[in-house]
Motif scaffolding. Structure first.
Motif, mmCIF file in Angstrom:
data_model
loop_
_atom_site.group_PDB
_atom_site.id
_atom_site.type_symbol
_atom_site.label_atom_id
_atom_site.label_comp_id
_atom_site.label_asym_id
_atom_site.label_seq_id
_atom_site.Cartn_x
_atom_site.Cartn_y
_atom_site.Cartn_z
ATOM 1 N N ALA A 186 0.840 -1.194 0.000
ATOM 2 C CA ALA A 186 0.000 0.000 0.000
ATOM 3 C C ALA A 186 0.879 1.248 0.000
ATOM 4 O O ALA A 186 1.957 1.280 0.606
ATOM 5 C CB ALA A 186 -0.911 -0.005 1.220
ATOM 6 N N LEU A 187 0.396 2.289 -0.676
ATOM 7 C CA LEU A 187 1.109 3.556 -0.767
ATOM 8 C C LEU A 187 0.245 4.663 -0.175
ATOM 9 O O LEU A 187 -0.888 4.863 -0.622
ATOM 10 C CB LEU A 187 1.425 3.906 -2.222
ATOM 11 N N ASP A 188 0.777 5.373 0.824
ATOM 12 C CA ASP A 188 0.061 6.560 1.285
ATOM 13 C C ASP A 188 0.351 7.713 0.324
ATOM 14 O O ASP A 188 1.103 7.564 -0.652
ATOM 15 C CB ASP A 188 0.430 6.903 2.726
ATOM 16 N N ALA A 189 -0.245 8.864 0.587
ATOM 17 C CA ALA A 189 -0.125 9.982 -0.354
ATOM 18 C C ALA A 189 1.325 10.393 -0.564
ATOM 19 O O ALA A 189 1.758 10.648 -1.700
ATOM 20 C CB ALA A 189 -0.949 11.164 0.151
ATOM 21 N N GLU A 190 2.098 10.443 0.510
ATOM 22 C CA GLU A 190 3.479 10.898 0.402
ATOM 23 C C GLU A 190 4.323 9.932 -0.421
ATOM 24 O O GLU A 190 5.075 10.346 -1.320
ATOM 25 C CB GLU A 190 4.081 11.057 1.799
ATOM 26 N N VAL A 191 4.196 8.642 -0.139
ATOM 27 C CA VAL A 191 4.994 7.645 -0.865
ATOM 28 C C VAL A 191 4.533 7.561 -2.314
ATOM 29 O O VAL A 191 5.351 7.426 -3.232
ATOM 30 C CB VAL A 191 4.895 6.277 -0.173
ATOM 31 N N CYS A 192 3.219 7.666 -2.531
ATOM 32 C CA CYS A 192 2.695 7.623 -3.896
ATOM 33 C C CYS A 192 3.264 8.769 -4.722
ATOM 34 O O CYS A 192 3.719 8.564 -5.854
ATOM 35 C CB CYS A 192 1.175 7.677 -3.865
ATOM 36 N N ARG A 193 3.276 9.959 -4.162
ATOM 37 C CA ARG A 193 3.767 11.112 -4.919
ATOM 38 C C ARG A 193 5.279 11.102 -5.054
ATOM 39 O O ARG A 193 5.831 11.740 -5.952
ATOM 40 C CB ARG A 193 3.273 12.398 -4.271
ATOM 41 N N ALA A 194 5.964 10.375 -4.187
ATOM 42 C CA ALA A 194 7.400 10.201 -4.364
ATOM 43 C C ALA A 194 7.701 9.340 -5.582
ATOM 44 O O ALA A 194 8.765 9.464 -6.198
ATOM 45 C CB ALA A 194 8.014 9.577 -3.119
ATOM 46 N N ILE A 195 6.755 8.466 -5.931
ATOM 47 C CA ILE A 195 6.904 7.634 -7.133
ATOM 48 C C ILE A 195 6.342 8.351 -8.350
ATOM 49 O O ILE A 195 6.984 8.429 -9.404
ATOM 50 C CB ILE A 195 6.174 6.290 -6.948
ATOM 51 N N CYS A 196 5.129 8.894 -8.201
ATOM 52 C CA CYS A 196 4.440 9.578 -9.295
ATOM 53 C C CYS A 196 3.953 10.926 -8.777
ATOM 54 O O CYS A 196 2.905 11.007 -8.122
ATOM 55 C CB CYS A 196 3.262 8.743 -9.787
ATOM 56 N N PRO A 197 4.710 12.001 -9.025
ATOM 57 C CA PRO A 197 4.384 13.304 -8.429
ATOM 58 C C PRO A 197 3.243 14.034 -9.139
ATOM 59 O O PRO A 197 3.406 15.160 -9.612
ATOM 60 C CB PRO A 197 5.703 14.065 -8.556
ATOM 61 N N SER A 198 2.087 13.377 -9.197
ATOM 62 C CA SER A 198 0.909 14.024 -9.757
ATOM 63 C C SER A 198 0.032 14.542 -8.630
ATOM 64 O O SER A 198 -0.258 13.799 -7.675
ATOM 65 C CB SER A 198 0.104 13.019 -10.591
ATOM 66 N N PRO A 199 -0.429 15.790 -8.702
ATOM 67 C CA PRO A 199 -1.333 16.300 -7.667
ATOM 68 C C PRO A 199 -2.694 15.624 -7.665
ATOM 69 O O PRO A 199 -3.464 15.786 -6.723
ATOM 70 C CB PRO A 199 -1.467 17.783 -8.033
ATOM 71 N N ASP A 200 -2.990 14.835 -8.697
ATOM 72 C CA ASP A 200 -4.298 14.198 -8.813
ATOM 73 C C ASP A 200 -4.415 12.954 -7.948
ATOM 74 O O ASP A 200 -5.527 12.536 -7.622
ATOM 75 C CB ASP A 200 -4.559 13.833 -10.283
ATOM 76 N N TYR A 201 -3.301 12.352 -7.564
ATOM 77 C CA TYR A 201 -3.342 11.059 -6.893
ATOM 78 C C TYR A 201 -3.098 11.198 -5.405
ATOM 79 O O TYR A 201 -2.188 11.899 -4.968
ATOM 80 C CB TYR A 201 -2.328 10.106 -7.518
ATOM 81 N N LYS A 202 -3.923 10.478 -4.622
ATOM 82 C CA LYS A 202 -3.906 10.599 -3.165
ATOM 83 C C LYS A 202 -3.312 9.372 -2.474
ATOM 84 O O LYS A 202 -3.269 9.306 -1.253
ATOM 85 C CB LYS A 202 -5.344 10.799 -2.650
ATOM 86 N N GLY A 203 -2.872 8.384 -3.243
ATOM 87 C CA GLY A 203 -2.324 7.152 -2.694
ATOM 88 C C GLY A 203 -2.626 6.009 -3.639
ATOM 89 O O GLY A 203 -3.107 6.213 -4.764
#
Length: 434
Positions: free
Chosen positions: A164-181
């Protein structure tokens, strides 16, 4: 109008980045006169080429008939994502068929993924296979569902390649403002889909398969043997495999009633250079949680390959780049105005339940189609399952065909407008954030 020719020139690959970045095999001859075979396969995409390869390895005389070129259809145009399991996730499968059969279908999905990887290794197919596919959520409820799903796969299915990816880890992989995790599946993979198709074609012909291109099948006579007719010839075969997916048309009306062709679109931007990390900081593919899914990854030369948007008629939109640019700039606002070097469309097959439709059309005629966007692994595997069924090993084929697949409402006359209405409603829900 025939979908095979609605948007394409006979015998010519679309002007995609895929076609521009991998050498095509030399053209195969067209069928002329009569040919006899143990098995005739219609369609030279993943399904047909995999079936042909496995049958040839079992000692069968195999002929493949392709209306255009090998890998011409969805097999050579898709997003290149090799996903885990089935197109319907395990929550959905458990509701549809119960835990026991859902487990069997999960195992077959994992077998499909392993098959693709083994074919690439065994036949030295240079298709830039890389591990990792992330599923991303744009709403809190989407993220919660994906986190719950990761836990289900970890705990119930013993699948430890997903996290599972939280918002911070998700954006570290894919820095899109649209994705929350979301979640990251390192057991899944991505590849160059047309290069994979070409590799399967080379492996099949090396095993003894005869391929005929520019040989559109306009007639299929049932019987033992069956007869398939093209403009300049015919094939008489003990068995037939229909591997046409969204292009099946009238060869098997009962299949066509259950598999709906739709169009999907992809662009390749100019090489992003040092800015590529602002799209993906890791070399993984991404698919999001929208009903009309956005999917993307970086190419091996640093372009963003972004798929988005669908249409449900015969013709592609005049400006494919503009169609895809809208969702691309929603996901990546900083790419507004980025140069698009390639834009192309493709026709795939979907079913009502988004589960592939495997069928025995007649005792000696088998069909597989309707992969609903999950075809890299499932189509390749379906080809092997049909080959095994012809050889008398039917367990996998029968498990995949056991899920009832209803026909689309309205048959051929009304299914397209009804589908447009339904898809438009779900697309509106996406835009409103429901």
């Amino acid at each position: 109008m025939n979908l095979l020719y609605a948007n394409d020139t006979l015998g010519t690959y679309p002007a995609s980045w895929y076609a521009a970045s991998t050498p095509a095999p030399a053209p195969f001859d067209s069928l002329k006169g009569e040919v006899k075979a143990d098995v005739c396969v219609v369609g030279a995409g993943y399904t047909g080429l995999s079936a042909a390869l496995h049958l040839a390895q079992a000692g069968r005389r195999v002929v493949v008939l392709e209306a255009h070129r090998v890998g011409f259809g969805a097999s050579g145009r898709n997003g290149g994502q090799l996903g885990s399991g089935q197109r319907v996730d395990q929550h959905g499968l458990e509701s549809m068929v119960g835990d026991t059969q859902a487990r069997a279908l999960w195992d077959l999905g994992e077998e499909a993924k392993a098959l693709v990887k083994s074919l690439i290794a065994d036949h030295n197919i240079d298709c830039h296979l890389k591990p990792g596919v992330a599923w991303t959520g744009s709403t809190k409820s989407d993220v919660a569902y994906l986190h719950n799903y990761a836990a289900l796969l970890n705990d119930k299915y013993g699948y430890d390649a997903v996290e599972a990816l939280d918002a911070e880890v998700c954006r570290a992989i894919c820095p899109s403002p649209d994705y929350k995790g979301g979640l990251l599946d390192m057991g899944a993979a991505h590849l160059h889909p047309l290069a994979f198709a070409f590799g399967l074609a080379r492996a099949a012909t090396a095993a003894g398969v005869t391929v005929y291109e520019r040989s559109f099948v306009h007639g299929l006579e049932h019987g033992a043997p069956a007869t398939l007719r093209t403009d300049a010839g015919r094939v008489v075969a003990d068995y037939v495999i229909l591997a046409c997916n969204g292009y099946l048309s009238s060869l098997a009306p009962a299949v066509s009633a259950r598999v709906m062709p739709i169009n999907n679109f992809i662009v390749a931007t100019e090489p992003l250079g040092d800015q590529a990390h602002r799209v993906l900081a890791r070399d993984v593919a991404v698919a999001d949680s929208r009903f009309v899914v956005n999917y993307f990854r970086l190419s091996h030369d640093g372009r963003l390959l972004f798929g988005g948007g669908e249409s449900y008629g015969y013709k592609f939109p005049r400006d494919i780049a503009a169609t895809v640019r809208k969702p691309m700039e929603t996901v990546f606002p900083h790419l507004k105005g980025v140069k698009v070097d390639y834009a192309w469309g493709g026709t795939l097959g979907i079913t009502m339940k988004r589960f592939p439709y495997l069928a025995r059309v007649a005792p000696n005629i088998l069909s597989a189609s309707g992969y609903s966007g999950h075809g890299v692994g499932t189509a390749t595997h379906a080809g092997k399952l049909m080959a095994q069924a012809i050889e008398g090993e039917t367990d996998g084929f029968n498990t995949m065909r056991s899920i009832p697949t209803p026909a689309f409402p309205g048959g051929g006359a009304l299914r397209t407008p009804l589908l447009v209405l339904a898809m438009s409603w779900y697309a509106l829900r996406d835009r409103l954030g429901f």
